[in-house]
Design a protein around this motif. Structure first.
Motif, PDB file in Angstrom:
ATOM      1  N   GLU A 179       2.234  -6.383 -18.653  1.00 10.08           N
ATOM      2  CA  GLU A 179       2.547  -4.963 -18.712  1.00 10.08           C
ATOM      3  C   GLU A 179       2.516  -4.325 -17.324  1.00 10.08           C
ATOM      4  O   GLU A 179       3.364  -3.485 -16.988  1.00 10.08           O
ATOM      5  N   ALA A 180       1.508  -4.732 -16.507  1.00  5.56           N
ATOM      6  CA  ALA A 180       1.440  -4.197 -15.149  1.00  5.56           C
ATOM      7  C   ALA A 180       2.655  -4.617 -14.340  1.00  5.56           C
ATOM      8  O   ALA A 180       3.220  -3.819 -13.567  1.00  5.56           O
ATOM      9  N   LYS A 239       5.388  -2.236 -12.589  1.00  4.46           N
ATOM     10  CA  LYS A 239       5.787  -2.305 -11.186  1.00  4.46           C
ATOM     11  C   LYS A 239       7.284  -2.515 -11.039  1.00  4.46           C
ATOM     12  O   LYS A 239       7.912  -1.959 -10.134  1.00  4.46           O
ATOM     13  N   MET A 240       7.829  -3.321 -11.925  1.00  4.62           N
ATOM     14  CA  MET A 240       9.276  -3.540 -11.873  1.00  4.62           C
ATOM     15  C   MET A 240      10.030  -2.247 -12.170  1.00  4.62           C
ATOM     16  O   MET A 240      11.044  -1.946 -11.530  1.00  4.62           O
ATOM     17  N   ARG A 241       9.528  -1.487 -13.158  1.00  8.75           N
ATOM     18  CA  ARG A 241      10.164  -0.212 -13.446  1.00  8.75           C
ATOM     19  C   ARG A 241      10.050   0.739 -12.251  1.00  8.75           C
ATOM     20  O   ARG A 241      11.008   1.447 -11.901  1.00  8.75           O
ATOM     21  N   SER A 286      16.532   2.864  -7.048  1.00 10.76           N
ATOM     22  CA  SER A 286      17.594   3.801  -7.428  1.00 10.76           C
ATOM     23  C   SER A 286      17.544   5.060  -6.580  1.00 10.76           C
ATOM     24  O   SER A 286      18.588   5.566  -6.116  1.00 10.76           O
ATOM     25  N   ASP A 287      16.308   5.571  -6.372  1.00  6.74           N
ATOM     26  CA  ASP A 287      16.175   6.770  -5.543  1.00  6.74           C
ATOM     27  C   ASP A 287      16.626   6.502  -4.113  1.00  6.74           C
ATOM     28  O   ASP A 287      17.291   7.351  -3.492  1.00  6.74           O
ATOM     29  N   SER A 288      16.241   5.340  -3.584  1.00  9.08           N
ATOM     30  CA  SER A 288      16.631   5.004  -2.213  1.00  9.08           C
ATOM     31  C   SER A 288      18.139   4.877  -2.097  1.00  9.08           C
ATOM     32  O   SER A 288      18.756   5.367  -1.134  1.00  9.08           O
ATOM     33  N   LEU A 289      18.751   4.201  -3.066  1.00  8.20           N
ATOM     34  CA  LEU A 289      20.203   4.059  -3.036  1.00  8.20           C
ATOM     35  C   LEU A 289      20.890   5.409  -3.164  1.00  8.20           C
ATOM     36  O   LEU A 289      21.892   5.673  -2.478  1.00  8.20           O
TER      37      LEU A 289
END
Length: 525
Positions: A54-55, A59-61, A68-71
């Protein structure tokens, strides 16, 4: 029919083994315990794997969201380049035209005159910026410290007129940063001017489309700013570290790093030490966040508390949003308690009781004012009512005022007879002399000793001898020494200058709780 077995033989074949039964029972118990242990172990492993899974998914999410924000940000930066370049070109063209007009204007001011109002101040600053006259701008600005509040709003407006504001600012502050070029005796500190100019540059160089995430600073200027920062760090090591550097220099360096966007991760420890050393400056909490010290803020606040800087810790707490973890009211009360302890320790000085009382009162007054201001700034009146603090402050102010009044010399009226008290029982002036016109009556009980003024080490010139009194004795002849009746001892001869005082009083507060003797104003000239 078969033969019947012997009873003794039957009992020997079917006799159960109790030891075997116990062995089998023990084995079953061990197997059961081992199975339970293995089952618990595998259940624990399963739970751990589930939590880690789950952790990892979280982290993947998070990584996907950050990616996505960086792109999206990169895409925005890329798409905004054209708009930003167009705005920059138009601005540059406008500034160039204005600069040429300023040079060609026959009535352009040379920057050396005085200005009487805010409008004139702005025009003067703009004229320097239009002509890119960094030295003239710095000379003019550094002489306007009394107008600092007005300059905070006007300097960014003036810097916007520069063709290259970032380069202009580096040239302007180069007179004192990173090395003071004014010689061995530089005069008054100009760190305030450096900080003002660097702070004013930020709104000028931010990207007009995407904001502070991109600064409009050319690579050449940014590289030059980095070299200046490295030079300052080298000088810091030569001076012996953080403890031996002035707070204005620290503030200038940190603001320089933030303004030009040259924060380095490898220098975070240095930034932290510098912020802690100058934490009492009101801009430090914001600078700490801009320097990337957000994660270290809790440890920095605890360090400030351990050093007795609870008031500074309160400011940092509100800036970073850790009020729940570090409640402000207990910190303020602890700060006042420490201040009272320091004041009590100052009062223990036996050599100079008067000055010790003055310093102790000042220490407590300063702490009370700071706490009252903090309570009002952060709206803590409900949790920490300041009425008692204000009453205590008024008491200290009254005591200070009374002591100041007692230390003032009392002026004796010129034409009024003063009955001088003499502890040795000296004779009083004759009553008849006080009724005659222009009668001279000495208001001093004795004349042999003259005490120096607390603020003067030596009298500049000798006072003239007393003039002879007028003829006021009628038919009687005046005595040989007209002052003998007023003093139990003969007055010493006055020649050259008064002798040195037999007692050395300190510059201030040396009288303790005893009132200073009062003298005529002539003795304090």
């Amino acid at each position: 029919m078969g033969s019947i077995p012997d009873p003794g033989e039957l009992s020997e074949l079917t006799q159960p083994s109790f030891d075997e039964f116990q062995r089998q029972t023990s084995l079953m118990t061990s197997c059961t315990l081992l199975w339970k242990e293995l089952s618990d172990h595998f259940s624990s492993l399963e739970e751990d794997l589930k939590h880690k899974s789950e952790a990892l998914k979280g982290k993947m999410r998070t990584l996907d969201t950050a990616t996505s924000d960086s792109l999206r940000l990169l895409d925005r930066r890329e798409t905004s380049l054209d708009a930003t370049l167009q705005i920059a070109l138009r601005t540059l063209d406008t500034r160039r035209t204005a600069a040429l007009s300023s040079f060609l204007d026959d009535h352009a001011d040379d920057g050396g005159g005085e200005v009487d109002d805010a409008t004139g101040l702005v025009l003067k600053l703009k004229s320097f910026c239009l002509r890119m006259d960094a030295f003239g701008f710095w000379t003019f600005l550094s002489a306007k410290k009394k107008e600092l509040d007005g300059l905070r709003a006007e300097v960014p407006v003036a810097l916007a007129e520069c063709v290259d504001p970032a380069k202009f600012v580096l040239e302007a502050i180069s007179e004192v940063f990173p090395v003071d070029k004014r010689g061995e005796k530089p005069g008054h500190d100009l760190g305030w001017a450096c900080v003002l100019v660097l702070e004013s540059l930020i709104p000028v160089v931010v990207d007009p489309v995407i904001g502070k995430s991109r600064l409009l600073v050319t690579p050449t200027v940014k590289e030059q700013a980095t070299e200046i920062a490295e030079t300052w760090k080298a000088i810091l090591e030569e001076r012996g570290g953080v403890e031996n550097v002035k707070t204005p220099d620290v503030h200038t360096f940190l603001q320089h790093v933030v303004t030009f966007g040259i924060v380095k991760n490898e220098d975070l420890d240095l930034y932290r030490k510098l912020v802690i050393a100058s934490a009492w400056r009101k801009q430090m909490p914001k600078l700490a966040l801009s320097l990337g010290l957000t994660q270290q803020m809790p440890d920095m606040i605890e360090e400030l508390i351990s050093k007795g800087q609870q008031l500074d810790a309160v400011h940092f707490t509100y800036e970073v949003g850790l009020v729940e973890k570090f409640p402000p009211v207990p910190l303020l009360k602890s700060f006042l308690k420490d201040a009272k302890k320091v004041a009590a320790s100052i009062l223990e000085d036996p050599n100079n009781a008067g000055r010790a009382a003055y310093l102790a009162a000042r220490k407590e007054q300063s702490a009370l004012r700071a706490v009252i201001k903090c309570i009002e700034e952060y709206k803590l009146e409900a949790d920490f009512p300041p009425e008692n603090l204000k009453k205590r402050l008024e008491q200290l102010e009254k005591v200070k005022t009374v002591k100041t009044e007692k230390r003032k010399p009392v002026a004796v009226p010129a034409n009024k007879r003063t009955r001088a008290s003499n502890s040795n029982g000296g004779p009083m002036p004759p009553a008849k002399a006080g009724r005659l016109t222009n009668a001279y009556v000495s208001s001093f009980p004795a004349a042999p000793t003259f005490v120096r003024s607390p603020s003067h080490g030596q009298y500049p010139a000798a006072l003239p001898p007393y003039p002879s009194p007028p003829h006021m004795y009628g038919s009687r002849s005046p005595p040989a020494n007209p002052y003998a009746a007023y003093s139990p001892e003969p007055a010493p001869a006055i020649a050259g200058s008064y002798p040195a005082a037999p007692m050395n009083y300190p510059a201030y507060g040396g009288y303790g709780n005893v009132l200073a003797p009062t003298y005529q104003q002539a003795y304090y000239r």
